[in-house]
Design a protein around this motif. Structure first.
Motif, mmCIF file in Angstrom:
data_model
loop_
_atom_site.group_PDB
_atom_site.id
_atom_site.type_symbol
_atom_site.label_atom_id
_atom_site.label_comp_id
_atom_site.label_asym_id
_atom_site.label_seq_id
_atom_site.Cartn_x
_atom_site.Cartn_y
_atom_site.Cartn_z
ATOM 1 N N GLY A 1 0.712 -1.567 0.311
ATOM 2 C CA GLY A 1 -0.125 -0.160 0.219
ATOM 3 C C GLY A 1 0.642 1.384 -0.216
ATOM 4 N N ASP A 2 2.100 0.855 -0.440
ATOM 5 C CA ASP A 2 3.044 2.390 -0.167
ATOM 6 C C ASP A 2 3.149 3.531 -1.696
ATOM 7 O OD1 ASP A 2 4.342 0.773 -2.496
ATOM 8 O OD2 ASP A 2 6.016 0.716 -1.251
ATOM 9 N N GLY A 3 2.079 2.760 -2.912
ATOM 10 C CA GLY A 3 1.501 4.005 -4.573
ATOM 11 C C GLY A 3 2.640 3.121 -5.552
ATOM 12 N N ASP A 4 3.684 2.302 -4.848
ATOM 13 C CA ASP A 4 4.109 1.616 -6.012
ATOM 14 C C ASP A 4 4.644 -0.230 -6.134
ATOM 15 O OD1 ASP A 4 6.108 3.588 -6.333
ATOM 16 O OD2 ASP A 4 6.278 2.831 -3.881
ATOM 17 N N GLY B 1 -6.732 -10.809 -5.110
ATOM 18 C CA GLY B 1 -7.734 -10.095 -5.602
ATOM 19 C C GLY B 1 -8.071 -10.171 -3.694
ATOM 20 N N ASP B 2 -8.626 -8.960 -3.281
ATOM 21 C CA ASP B 2 -9.158 -9.054 -2.632
ATOM 22 C C ASP B 2 -10.050 -10.117 -2.072
ATOM 23 O OD1 ASP B 2 -9.706 -8.158 0.737
ATOM 24 O OD2 ASP B 2 -9.713 -6.308 0.535
ATOM 25 N N TYR B 3 -9.762 -11.396 -1.301
ATOM 26 C CA TYR B 3 -10.809 -12.360 -1.525
ATOM 27 C C TYR B 3 -12.124 -12.085 -0.048
ATOM 28 C CZ TYR B 3 -8.477 -15.340 2.184
ATOM 29 O OH TYR B 3 -7.979 -15.582 3.218
ATOM 30 N N ASP B 4 -10.970 -11.782 1.277
ATOM 31 C CA ASP B 4 -11.617 -11.056 2.518
ATOM 32 C C ASP B 4 -12.596 -9.751 2.664
ATOM 33 O OD1 ASP B 4 -9.162 -10.127 2.852
ATOM 34 O OD2 ASP B 4 -9.015 -11.078 4.569
ATOM 35 N N ASN B 5 -12.353 -8.562 1.348
ATOM 36 C CA ASN B 5 -12.694 -7.250 1.561
ATOM 37 C C ASN B 5 -12.482 -6.365 2.745
ATOM 38 O OD1 ASN B 5 -14.657 -6.962 -0.464
ATOM 39 N ND2 ASN B 5 -16.196 -8.124 0.242
ATOM 40 N N ASP B 6 -10.485 -6.885 2.721
ATOM 41 C CA ASP B 6 -10.287 -5.542 4.399
ATOM 42 C C ASP B 6 -9.567 -4.658 3.738
ATOM 43 O OD1 ASP B 6 -8.436 -7.534 2.995
ATOM 44 O OD2 ASP B 6 -7.031 -8.628 4.861
ATOM 45 N N GLY B 7 -9.922 -3.969 2.153
ATOM 46 C CA GLY B 7 -8.264 -3.063 1.732
ATOM 47 C C GLY B 7 -7.625 -3.948 1.119
ATOM 48 N N ARG B 8 -7.006 -4.757 1.758
ATOM 49 C CA ARG B 8 -5.413 -5.455 1.350
ATOM 50 C C ARG B 8 -5.494 -7.045 0.035
ATOM 51 N NH1 ARG B 8 -5.430 -4.471 7.537
ATOM 52 N NH2 ARG B 8 -6.108 -7.073 7.418
ATOM 53 N N PRO B 9 -5.037 -6.899 -0.902
ATOM 54 C CA PRO B 9 -4.432 -7.727 -1.930
ATOM 55 C C PRO B 9 -3.994 -9.246 -1.323
ATOM 56 C CG PRO B 9 -2.975 -5.967 -1.963
ATOM 57 C CD PRO B 9 -3.759 -5.355 -0.824
ATOM 58 N N ASP B 10 -4.761 -9.501 -1.517
ATOM 59 C CA ASP B 10 -4.242 -10.854 -0.857
ATOM 60 C C ASP B 10 -3.623 -12.186 -2.500
ATOM 61 O OD1 ASP B 10 -5.618 -10.860 1.465
ATOM 62 O OD2 ASP B 10 -7.904 -10.816 0.389
ATOM 63 N N LEU B 11 -3.487 -12.916 -2.616
ATOM 64 C CA LEU B 11 -2.078 -13.533 -3.412
ATOM 65 C C LEU B 11 -2.882 -14.994 -3.789
ATOM 66 C CD1 LEU B 11 -0.133 -13.523 -5.653
ATOM 67 C CD2 LEU B 11 1.370 -14.376 -2.977
ATOM 68 N N TYR B 12 -3.036 -15.547 -4.946
ATOM 69 C CA TYR B 12 -3.041 -17.467 -4.797
ATOM 70 C C TYR B 12 -2.084 -17.722 -6.130
ATOM 71 C CZ TYR B 12 -6.303 -21.488 -5.445
ATOM 72 O OH TYR B 12 -6.087 -22.233 -6.082
ATOM 73 N N VAL B 13 -1.540 -18.698 -6.057
ATOM 74 C CA VAL B 13 -0.704 -19.003 -6.600
ATOM 75 C C VAL B 13 -1.336 -20.627 -7.144
ATOM 76 C CG1 VAL B 13 1.462 -20.000 -6.975
ATOM 77 C CG2 VAL B 13 0.775 -17.655 -5.823
ATOM 78 N N SER B 14 -1.623 -21.323 -8.727
ATOM 79 C CA SER B 14 -1.995 -22.248 -9.026
ATOM 80 C C SER B 14 -0.065 -23.196 -9.643
ATOM 81 C CB SER B 14 -2.048 -21.839 -10.453
ATOM 82 O OG SER B 14 -1.625 -22.159 -10.980
#
Length: 566
Positions: free
Chosen positions: A71-74, A128-141
């Motif tokens: 969330g630092d803009g970069d 994607g933010d799967y729990d809608n807490d404002g932070r992007p989450d990560l899924y790996v296949s």
């Protein structure tokens, strides 16, 4: 078949063009991409886990994800990596790697402290933010169980795969996407898979006495999986009841998009050596496969392709999302133009968007406006999957340069690879590609994963004459990241459309910040956001300005400076 291919080559050479769509009020400086990898501090090296046995998953690793994890803009970079397969070993287990963007084209490996160094055999990733807490989450296949990392908001992630129920077994994975299939405000998860594999099923083949990787047709295609978000950190497999499980193929790159402009999110899967799938959503998360009817299952000759990656965007500025799909050697990468009636036309030949693609294998791709002239260009990451191709085919090579098509603004493209800077002369065997404004200077840069090698970072050094706007969305009733929302930007005689996606290209994720090139137009008239679920926000251009990044929060009717924006 040979006559059909010859006809396609002749047509491509003729350079068919569409009627002019009006390319006024743009500055047409050359696109210039510069290789800045060596000075970046990125030490990641991809491995496909090969031992010489040539297991088929070695050819399809890997994608990557770009997103602002802290969330630092970069925008930061997450590289997906392979792992040793049977017969191979490594003194230090290879792992995926997260590099924090420190600005000024310097990156720091923060994998260990972030806790995202999965050592499984990586293939694809999405964010994607799967729990809608404002932070992007990560899924790996993976080849093996997939992994879900929840963003803790303090620079670290927690592996929540087991709790969420999204490991999806021990399959050979492919592209993955978050989407809100039922517009209920939380993100569901679509997982494409490639094929059924075990070491006992491994097939060894050769061409002219030279060992090669087997065609995927030697293996059964794997079923895809659709997980519905239950809204409390868990998911339910709804593949069967949604209609997804009724269809299986050799899945690779995917993208979720509203192709028919009916307000819900559909799913496109680029399938290897078989017909592609287009799953039409009824708005409640029930899907009908309509690829053949829509005209995207096969190419214009009715032939299936070795489809690899797929991206969508509005290349001709008519308000409809088009598709561009990469393919195997001796096949054109294909441009499907959206007709607006639920069908597509193969516009590859008359647009010129396939010229030069027959001789190569293409993987990652993107519709990107590199020169900010208001018209989206096309980038292709290329490289053969047969590491012995040079020994038995003198028309192809394992390591090749990538390709760039410039949008001429009249429905046609021109290959400008040779004139687009030193970054386009790098010759490797590329796979996934991602496109972001990595230095926050208002133009889009490129990150590429290369098989068995270091990545490539390309800085966009194109002339600075044109204006731009970047838009981030924050849902309130809609999902927090605005995935599936449609944005329209009006600036004088230019009207641009885009949509927020979570997963695209070749088994990769990029572009959560929407980027609009404006040409020489120095003012915005209005921005319209159509949120998934029905709400619309209209923001008048007064006070918005150009050459900036803004955040639009659902229901506010206003655009605020984005967090961390310069």
């Amino acid at each position: 078949m040979r006559r059909a291919m010859a006809a396609r080559r002749r047509a491509a050479a003729m350079g068919y063009g569409l009627a002019c769509l009006c390319a006024a009020a743009t500055s047409r400086g050359a696109i210039t991409l510069t290789d800045v990898t060596k000075a970046s501090g990125i030490a990641f090296v991809h491995t496909d886990g090969s031992s010489g046995a040539r297991y088929i998953m070695e050819t399809v690793s890997a994608g990557l994800a770009t997103f602002d994890y802290d969330g630092d803009g970069d925008i930061d970079i997450y590289f997906v990596n392979g792992a040793p397969l049977r017969g191979a070993s490594a003194a230090v287990p290879p792992r995926n790697a997260l590099y924090r963007n420190d600005g000024n084209w310097k990156f720091t490996d923060v994998t260990a402290q972030a806790g995202v160094g999965d050592t499984g055999y990586g293939l694809g990733a999405t964010v994607g933010d799967y729990d809608n807490d404002g932070r992007p989450d990560l899924y790996v296949s993976n080849y093996g169980p997939n992994v879900l990392y929840r963003n803790n908001g303090d620079g670290t992630f927690t592996d929540t795969t087991a709790a969420a129920g999204v490991a999806d077994g021990a399959k050979v994975g492919a592209g993955v996407c978050f989407l809100d299939m039922d517009a209920d405000g939380d993100l569901d998860l679509f997982v494409a898979n490639y094929l059924e594999f075990s070491y006992d099923l491994h097939v060894s083949t050769s061409t002219r006495g030279v060992p090669v990787y087997a065609n995927p047709r030697y293996y059964k295609p794997e079923a895809f999986t659709l997980f519905r978000n239950n809204g409390h950190g868990t998911f339910t497999d709804v593949s069967r009841e949604s209609g997804i499980a009724a269809h299986r193929n050799w899945g690779m790159g995917i993208v979720c998009l509203d192709y028919d402009n009916d307000g819900d999110t559909d799913i496109f899967t680029a399938n290897d050596v078989a017909d592609n799938f287009l799953f039409q959503n009824d708005g409640r998360g029930n899907f009908e496969e309509v690829g053949l009817i829509a005209g995207v299952a096969y190419d214009m000759n009715g032939d299936e392709q070795g489809s690899m990656g797929v991206d969508c965007n509005d290349y001709d500025n008519d308000g409809r999302l088009d598709l561009y799909m990469t393919a195997y050697q001796s096949q054109f990468a294909t441009l499907y133009r959206n007709r607006g009636d639920g069908t597509f036309e193969d516009a590859t030949l008359r647009s010129g968007a396939g010229i030069g693609t027959l001789a190569t294998v293409e993987w990652g791709n993107g519709f990107i406006d590199f020169d900010n002239d208001g018209w989206r260009d096309i980038f292709l990451a290329r490289g053969h999957l047969q590491d012995t191709i040079d020994q038995w085919d003198d028309t192809a090579s394992y390591e090749v340069a990538n390709q760039l098509f410039r949008n001429q603004g009249d429905g046609t493209f021109r290959d400008v690879s040779a004139e687009a800077g030193g970054g386009m002369r790098v010759r490797l065997s590329s796979r996934g590609a991602a496109f972001e404004d990595l230095d926050n200077d208002g133009d889009i840069d490129v990150v590429i994963v290369n098989s068995r090698r270091e990545p490539t970072l390309l800085r966009n050094d194109s002339p600075r004459g044109n204006h731009w706007l970047q838009v981030e969305l924050r849902g309130v009733r809609a999902n927090r990241g605005g995935v599936g929302a449609r944005v329209k930007v009006v600036a004088g005689d230019l009207t641009l459309h885009d949509e927020v996606h979570a997963g695209r290209g070749y088994q990769s994720h990029f572009g959560s910040r929407l980027h609009f090139g404006l040409g020489t137009r120095a003012a915005i008239d209005r921005i319209e956001v159509k949120w998934l679920g029905g709400g619309t926000d209209t923001i008048l251009g007064v006070g918005v300005g150009v050459d900036r990044r803004v955040t639009i929060t659902e229901g506010t009717g206003a655009a605020a400076p984005a967090a961390g924006a310069p």
